[in-house]
Design a protein around this motif. Structure first.
Motif, PDB file in Angstrom:
ATOM      1  N   SER A 159       0.803  -1.232   0.000  1.00  0.00           N
ATOM      2  CA  SER A 159       0.000   0.000   0.000  1.00  0.00           C
ATOM      3  C   SER A 159       0.832   1.278   0.000  1.00  0.00           C
ATOM      4  CB  SER A 159      -0.936   0.003   1.212  1.00  0.00           C
ATOM      5  OG  SER A 159      -0.203   0.266   2.407  1.00  0.00           O
ATOM      6  N   ASP A 160       2.031   1.272  -0.571  1.00  0.00           N
ATOM      7  CA  ASP A 160       2.908   2.438  -0.557  1.00  0.00           C
ATOM      8  C   ASP A 160       2.155   3.712  -0.969  1.00  0.00           C
ATOM      9  OD1 ASP A 160       4.410   0.170  -0.335  1.00  0.00           O
ATOM     10  OD2 ASP A 160       5.863   0.679  -1.873  1.00  0.00           O
ATOM     11  N   PHE A 161       2.348   4.776  -0.211  1.00  0.00           N
ATOM     12  CA  PHE A 161       1.770   6.114  -0.406  1.00  0.00           C
ATOM     13  C   PHE A 161       0.309   6.207   0.039  1.00  0.00           C
ATOM     14  CE2 PHE A 161       5.230   5.689  -3.492  1.00  0.00           C
ATOM     15  CZ  PHE A 161       6.033   6.751  -3.093  1.00  0.00           C
TER      16      PHE A 161
ATOM     17  N   SER B 196      -7.384 -11.251  -2.568  1.00  0.00           N
ATOM     18  CA  SER B 196      -5.972 -10.865  -2.586  1.00  0.00           C
ATOM     19  C   SER B 196      -5.542 -10.508  -1.170  1.00  0.00           C
ATOM     20  CB  SER B 196      -5.759  -9.667  -3.522  1.00  0.00           C
ATOM     21  OG  SER B 196      -6.503  -8.540  -3.059  1.00  0.00           O
ATOM     22  N   THR B 197      -4.236 -10.298  -1.016  1.00  0.00           N
ATOM     23  CA  THR B 197      -3.665  -9.930   0.282  1.00  0.00           C
ATOM     24  C   THR B 197      -3.104  -8.514   0.195  1.00  0.00           C
ATOM     25  OG1 THR B 197      -3.149 -12.219   0.877  1.00  0.00           O
ATOM     26  CG2 THR B 197      -1.883 -10.494   1.973  1.00  0.00           C
ATOM     27  N   TRP B 198      -3.536  -7.647   1.117  1.00  0.00           N
ATOM     28  CA  TRP B 198      -3.128  -6.242   1.133  1.00  0.00           C
ATOM     29  C   TRP B 198      -2.161  -6.008   2.292  1.00  0.00           C
ATOM     30  CZ3 TRP B 198      -6.460  -1.868  -1.017  1.00  0.00           C
ATOM     31  CH2 TRP B 198      -7.193  -2.314  -2.125  1.00  0.00           C
ATOM     32  N   CYS B 199      -0.884  -5.723   1.952  1.00  0.00           N
ATOM     33  CA  CYS B 199       0.132  -5.473   2.969  1.00  0.00           C
ATOM     34  C   CYS B 199       0.178  -3.965   3.243  1.00  0.00           C
ATOM     35  CB  CYS B 199       1.480  -5.989   2.502  1.00  0.00           C
ATOM     36  SG  CYS B 199       1.496  -7.782   2.221  1.00  0.00           S
ATOM     37  N   MET B 200      -0.125  -3.581   4.493  1.00  0.00           N
ATOM     38  CA  MET B 200      -0.353  -2.183   4.852  1.00  0.00           C
ATOM     39  C   MET B 200       0.878  -1.559   5.514  1.00  0.00           C
ATOM     40  SD  MET B 200      -3.270  -1.803   3.627  1.00  0.00           S
ATOM     41  CE  MET B 200      -3.140  -0.077   4.067  1.00  0.00           C
ATOM     42  N   ILE B 201       1.265  -0.377   4.965  1.00  0.00           N
ATOM     43  CA  ILE B 201       2.368   0.398   5.504  1.00  0.00           C
ATOM     44  C   ILE B 201       1.806   1.666   6.129  1.00  0.00           C
ATOM     45  CG2 ILE B 201       2.807   1.745   3.398  1.00  0.00           C
ATOM     46  CD1 ILE B 201       5.804   1.340   3.864  1.00  0.00           C
TER      47      ILE B 201
ATOM     48  N   ALA C   5      -2.779  -7.294   5.834  1.00  0.00           N
ATOM     49  CA  ALA C   5      -1.521  -7.798   6.375  1.00  0.00           C
ATOM     50  C   ALA C   5      -0.591  -6.618   6.667  1.00  0.00           C
ATOM     51  CB  ALA C   5      -0.878  -8.768   5.373  1.00  0.00           C
ATOM     52  N   LEU C   6       0.579  -6.916   7.178  1.00  0.00           N
ATOM     53  CA  LEU C   6       1.572  -5.899   7.523  1.00  0.00           C
ATOM     54  C   LEU C   6       2.569  -5.721   6.380  1.00  0.00           C
ATOM     55  CD1 LEU C   6       3.066  -4.009   9.554  1.00  0.00           C
ATOM     56  CD2 LEU C   6       4.245  -6.057  10.401  1.00  0.00           C
ATOM     57  N   HIS C   7       2.965  -4.478   6.137  1.00  0.00           N
ATOM     58  CA  HIS C   7       4.046  -4.153   5.199  1.00  0.00           C
ATOM     59  C   HIS C   7       5.118  -3.430   6.012  1.00  0.00           C
ATOM     60  CE1 HIS C   7       5.889  -3.756   1.362  1.00  0.00           C
ATOM     61  NE2 HIS C   7       5.615  -2.479   1.146  1.00  0.00           N
ATOM     62  N   TYR C   8       5.950  -4.208   6.689  1.00  0.00           N
ATOM     63  CA  TYR C   8       6.940  -3.663   7.619  1.00  0.00           C
ATOM     64  C   TYR C   8       7.949  -2.789   6.891  1.00  0.00           C
ATOM     65  CZ  TYR C   8      11.158  -3.745  10.567  1.00  0.00           C
ATOM     66  OH  TYR C   8      12.286  -3.403  11.284  1.00  0.00           O
TER      67      TYR C   8
ATOM     68  N   ASN D 293       8.001  -7.344   3.823  1.00  0.00           N
ATOM     69  CA  ASN D 293       8.808  -6.171   4.116  1.00  0.00           C
ATOM     70  C   ASN D 293       8.815  -5.186   2.957  1.00  0.00           C
ATOM     71  OD1 ASN D 293       9.401  -7.382   6.524  1.00  0.00           O
ATOM     72  ND2 ASN D 293      11.614  -7.512   6.196  1.00  0.00           N
ATOM     73  N   HIS D 294       8.690  -3.924   3.285  1.00  0.00           N
ATOM     74  CA  HIS D 294       8.760  -2.842   2.304  1.00  0.00           C
ATOM     75  C   HIS D 294      10.112  -2.898   1.598  1.00  0.00           C
ATOM     76  CE1 HIS D 294       8.087   0.963   0.436  1.00  0.00           C
ATOM     77  NE2 HIS D 294       8.893   1.664   1.214  1.00  0.00           N
ATOM     78  N   TYR D 295      10.062  -2.879   0.266  1.00  0.00           N
ATOM     79  CA  TYR D 295      11.253  -2.929  -0.581  1.00  0.00           C
ATOM     80  C   TYR D 295      12.045  -4.211  -0.371  1.00  0.00           C
ATOM     81  CZ  TYR D 295      14.236  -0.477  -3.905  1.00  0.00           C
ATOM     82  OH  TYR D 295      14.901  -0.090  -5.044  1.00  0.00           O
TER      83      TYR D 295
END
Length: 568
Positions: free
Chosen positions: A277-279, A299-304, A324-327, A363-365
């Protein structure tokens, strides 16, 4: 046909001794490989218990290096057992009429005798033997450096010993699978970029793809439009080779080794679409949800952080998607690589979304460093599945970690090489048709390979690109359309995790007089196929479910939940 009794020898005293010297014992990963295949086996933790357990086949995985061990293993084979080793057994080389040769570096193995195993298979090291006795059997070939490199010896050798046999692979297959999936060392510095400039991974950010063990030249192919990609899931090929050999060893003793299908009966292949979910703009989320609604897939949504508005989360969950988590540990975005920060972000996503538990993370990036820190943090936070291991550049998409199967990773020796209680579900590529990434010509080869080996076709997208770029929207439509044509079902990361964990609670306990496999279902309610390898000719078997698995004919038996089990 009777059930083969398979023992895996992992001597605890030998393992502790190796750990005391700071050495990894990745050989014990054989347990993960067998559990993932659904093969019934027993672990032997003391070599002295080998004598009286009545095993048909024993895998000498971790054993003491002494003469007493050599004699016990020899006697086991001499008395009728089949002993298998993946490397090692140096103390028996002379007795078997062989001379040990120096350990080789990376190379490739060919196994034409195992028709279900693609060639060539990348290996990272090997220790071949030279057989001075013409009575030794040789299977396959090892080539140094490249698939066409110098021939350095057979991949597998077989020796008749008394009433039994010893089979020795020159390649330590379990360790090879670990090193392809997780690397050979902790991630401490930037990786080596692709020589053609398509994957500049040395940008000063530690990531999962900074340590890969595939070859930029030999392990990549190009699509018709010139898109380079890692084409071969070598770790999955090694799993196939290991199980194909085991099945044949059982059949040679007039025994069989039943195996569980990877997915529930009726589910052909599995695909996963995940989003990062970047930005975090609500409009981008809404456009993405509209696209998914038309495609009718979960789908799976990884949240930042800072995330979306509450009404977006409500719609995401109402329409069958996973949150989900987007660490974020990216330093240039003030991210921190630490357990405390991982925990804080996990607590944030639960508070923001209202979830009682977060099951998945990416993980982010693909920020990553060390060896097992991320998996320990997931365990500490109750996160059961991770998706971090995947590509970040156009030139390293595909099977860059050698697998598309969900797996439980192994720890470094400082944690006793235990398995982490975290299911890794790596991804193949991200944001197809983005100007800086691959185009959609990689979709078909990815789906075909995943279908062949039975893993997960995981495609990553970002809501920002779905919102801004019509070519990326078209790419996700193409992924879904082609996957459906090939029989793929779309699952969330949570669904994959829940199934894989439930599947491992099932146990094959025997085969009755009518040839039916007895199965303890554990927590599984869905119908499940069991594959029963047979030495009979397919045309002589009165069964509509004959299929070749691992290169041998297998009787397919579908097990349904009984009324008694349903009432329990």
């Amino acid at each position: 046909m009777k059930l083969a009794r398979l023992g895996v020898l992992i001597d605890e005293a030998a393992m502790k001794r190796l750990h005391s010297y700071g050495l990894n014992v990745f050989e014990r990963y054989i347990e993960e490989i067998l559990e993932h295949a659904g093969a019934p086996f027993e672990t032997i933790t003391d070599i002295r218990a080998l004598d009286d357990r009545g095993f048909d086949i024993v895998i000498a995985s971790v054993v003491p290096e002494n003469e007493e061990t050599a004699e016990r293993l020899w006697q086991y084979a001499e008395h009728g057992g089949t002993l298998i080793a993946y490397g090692g057994l140096g103390l028996l080389a002379r007795r078997l009429g062989c001379r040990q040769r120096p350990r080789t570096g990376a190379g490739y193995a060919r196994l034409p005798e195992f028709r279900s195993v693609p060639a060539p298979l990348r290996c990272l090291s090997a220790q071949p033997w030279h057989a001075e006795d013409a009575g030794a059997g040789a299977i396959g070939a090892l080539h140094a450096s490249s698939p066409q490199g110098e021939l350095v010896g057979p991949a597998l050798q077989t020796f008749a010993v008394g009433r039994g046999a010893i089979h020795r692979w020159a390649v330590d297959i379990p360790t090879t699978v670990v090193q392809l999936q997780q690397g050979t060392r902790p991630v401490l510095h930037d990786g080596i970029p692709a020589p053609d400039g398509t994957a500049d991974i040395d940008e000063g950010i530690l990531k999962a793809d900074d340590d890969i063990e595939l070859d930029w030249e030999w392990d990549r192919e190009k699509t018709a439009t010139g898109m380079p990609y890692f084409a071969y899931p070598h770790a999955d090929y090694w799993r196939e080779a290991l199980m194909a050999h085991l099945v044949r060893c059982a059949l040679a003793k007039d025994r069989t080794l039943p195996l569980l299908d990877y997915w529930p009966e009726g589910t052909g292949h599995v695909a996963l679409i995940s989003f990062d979910s970047d930005f975090n703009e609500d409009e981008r989320a809404v456009v993405t949800l509209d696209v998914l609604k038309k495609l009718q897939i979960p789908s799976t949504w990884c949240m930042i952080e800072p995330g979306y508005s509450p009404q977006v989360y409500e719609r995401v969950l109402a329409e069958g998607h996973e949150l989900a988590l987007h660490y974020n540990a990216l330093e240039k975005e003030n991210g921190i690589w630490s357990l405390e920060e991982f925990t804080r972000q996990r607590q944030w996503v639960q508070s923001a979304t209202g979830l009682a538990r977060v099951v998945s993370n990416k993980n982010h990036y693909t920020r990553y460093e060390g060896w097992g820190e991320l998996f320990r943090w997931c365990e500490a936070n109750g996160i059961a599945a991770d998706q971090t291991r995947g590509p970040t550049k156009r030139g390293n998409v595909g099977f860059l970690f050698g697998t598309c199967h969900p797996y439980f990773p192994i720890a470094w020796c400082d944690e006793g090489n235990r398995r982490y209680d975290v299911l890794e579900i790596g991804f193949l590529t991200q944001d197809l048709n983005h100007p800086n990434l691959s185009d959609t010509t990689v979709i078909e080869p990815f789906l075909k390979q995943v279908a062949k080996v039975g893993g997960v076709a995981h495609f990553l997208f970002h809501q920002i690109h779905i919102h801004r770029l019509e070519p990326v929207r078209q790419a996700i439509r193409e992924v879904v359309g082609k996957a459906r044509q090939m029989g793929f079902a779309f699952w969330t990361s949570k669904q994959i995790n829940d199934w894989q964990r439930a599947r491992r609670t099932m146990r094959v306990t025997g085969i009755d007089a009518a040839g039916q496999v007895r199965l303890e279902r554990g927590t599984v309610n869905e119908p499940v196929a069991v594959w029963l390898p047979t030495s009979e000719a397919p045309e002589s078997i009165q069964s509509p479910g004959i299929v070749y698995r691992y290169g041998v004919p297998c009787i397919k038996q579908v097990h349904h939940l009984t009324r008694e089990e349903a009432e329990c």
